[in-house]
Design an enzyme around this catalytic site. Structure first.
Site, mmCIF file in Angstrom:
data_model
loop_
_atom_site.group_PDB
_atom_site.id
_atom_site.type_symbol
_atom_site.label_atom_id
_atom_site.label_comp_id
_atom_site.label_asym_id
_atom_site.label_seq_id
_atom_site.Cartn_x
_atom_site.Cartn_y
_atom_site.Cartn_z
ATOM 1 C CG LEU A 262 52.843 18.729 -22.513
ATOM 2 C CD1 LEU A 262 51.439 19.254 -22.178
ATOM 3 C CD2 LEU A 262 53.113 17.442 -21.759
ATOM 4 C CG ASP A 263 53.353 13.914 -27.573
ATOM 5 O OD1 ASP A 263 52.167 14.083 -27.919
ATOM 6 O OD2 ASP A 263 53.699 13.035 -26.750
ATOM 7 C CG LEU A 264 50.964 17.926 -32.963
ATOM 8 C CD1 LEU A 264 51.306 19.404 -32.829
ATOM 9 C CD2 LEU A 264 51.164 17.470 -34.398
ATOM 10 C CB THR B 91 50.757 14.993 -24.897
ATOM 11 O OG1 THR B 91 51.213 13.697 -25.264
ATOM 12 C CG2 THR B 91 50.544 15.030 -23.386
#
Length: 322
Positions: free
Chosen positions: A186-188, A190
């Site tokens: 998951l990106d930073l 999210t």
């Protein structure tokens, strides 16, 4: 909103990951998430909005998927390991039922070991290398395999180590003997559900789009949402790295200037949900992954973690075709 390939299915001691204790973001130590000064929760965990997006909305049910069942062994294969553990004991410890009930399952021909039907109660097996199915459903019998759900807060890096010293997934679960790997990223910005495990075969199948394991996201965007958005996303849109489509789309909530939408897909490309919605004119304000296959984030708070139940592990194996 909210691998390094682990061990393989080889023989005893083969393909086993090196041990290291790296935790994970979103999950705190066994008793809770990482804490800052004053005992506050990990940065980025926004209780109010996260609760609204994960608790008040019931994720779309996953379509039923059937695994291929046990792989057929060669006729006459001897699965007995004189140094192993009695099969009925292994099954009972794995939660298949009482020792007596497991003996009845074996006698009835409902149990296979490495694809071979076993009906003798004296058979011994090695839980660390052999595969057991009951009625076609695989049971996790290796006690060294670990499955943990983490609710990753915003601002936590989806790695087990960060050279810049930022909070990462290892920090979410605390020091551990096993070497854990994260299932996807998951990106930073999210939040939400990430699984940590040392089961390499399961990790591969959950991540690879060819196995069709769905992930469900809740996204906050500026409203109103045009009526044909869902139809366009289901039909597919073209991104700079190729076409993409969702498995399902639903408008969950809408207020003046605000909309909450649910996106279900089995794609795993970087920032895929954000890029899809932005391409349609709806930049994401907040994004949370609330479900992976049959595993639902539920009321697990940001920064917290818990081990999956035996039933949840079996469901994951079934949807991954193991």
């Amino acid at each position: 909103m909210s691998p390094n390939a682990p061990r393989s299915s080889g023989g005893r001691g083969q393909g086993r990951p090196q041990r290291s204790g790296r935790p994970q973001p979103g999950g705190g130590k066994a008793q809770g998430g990482p804490r800052g000064a004053g005992g506050k929760a990990a940065p980025g965990a926004r209780r109010g909005s996260a609760k609204r997006m994960t608790n008040d909305v019931k994720p779309a049910p996953q379509p039923p998927r059937r695994g291929p069942g046990p792989i057929k062994a060669h006729p006459g294969t001897d699965v007995h390991d004189p140094e192993g553990v009695r099969l009925q004991k292994v099954l009972a410890q794995a939660g298949a039922g009482s020792r007596r009930a497991c003996e009845e399952m074996i006698a009835a021909g409902r149990v296979t070991v490495d694809g071979e039907v076993v009906t003798e109660l004296g058979v011994r097996i090695d839980p660390t290398r052999q595969v057991v199915h009951v009625d076609g459903m695989r049971f996790s019998i290796d006690d060294e395999l670990v499955y943990i759900m983490v609710n990753k807060p915003k601002g936590v890096v989806s790695t087990m180590y960060d050279e810049e010293g930022r909070l990462n997934l290892a920090d979410m679960v605390g020091p551990r003997e096993e070497r854990l790997f994260h299932v996807g990223r998951l990106d930073l910005e999210t939040e939400g559900l990430i699984l940590l495990t040392n089961d390499g075969a399961l990790t591969h199948r959950l991540q690879h789009p060819s196995f069709g394991v769905q992930k469900t996201y809740l996204a906050e965007v500026r409203g109103p949402v045009k009526r044909d958005l869902g139809r366009n996303l289901r039909a597919g849109i073209e991104l700079d790295d190729g076409p993409v489509s969702v498995d399902s789309f639903k408008l969950v909530d809408s207020k003046p200037g605000y909309a909450l939408v649910e996106v279900v897909l089995h794609e795993g490309r970087k920032h895929i949900v954000r890029r899809m919605l932005e391409a349609e004119g709806y930049p994401v304000l907040k994004l949370v992954r609330v479900q992976m296959g049959p595993i639902v984030l539920g009321d697990l708070k940001p920064g917290k973690n818990r081990r999956l139940t035996r039933g949840e592990v079996q469901q994951l194996m079934a949807v991954a075709g193991l």
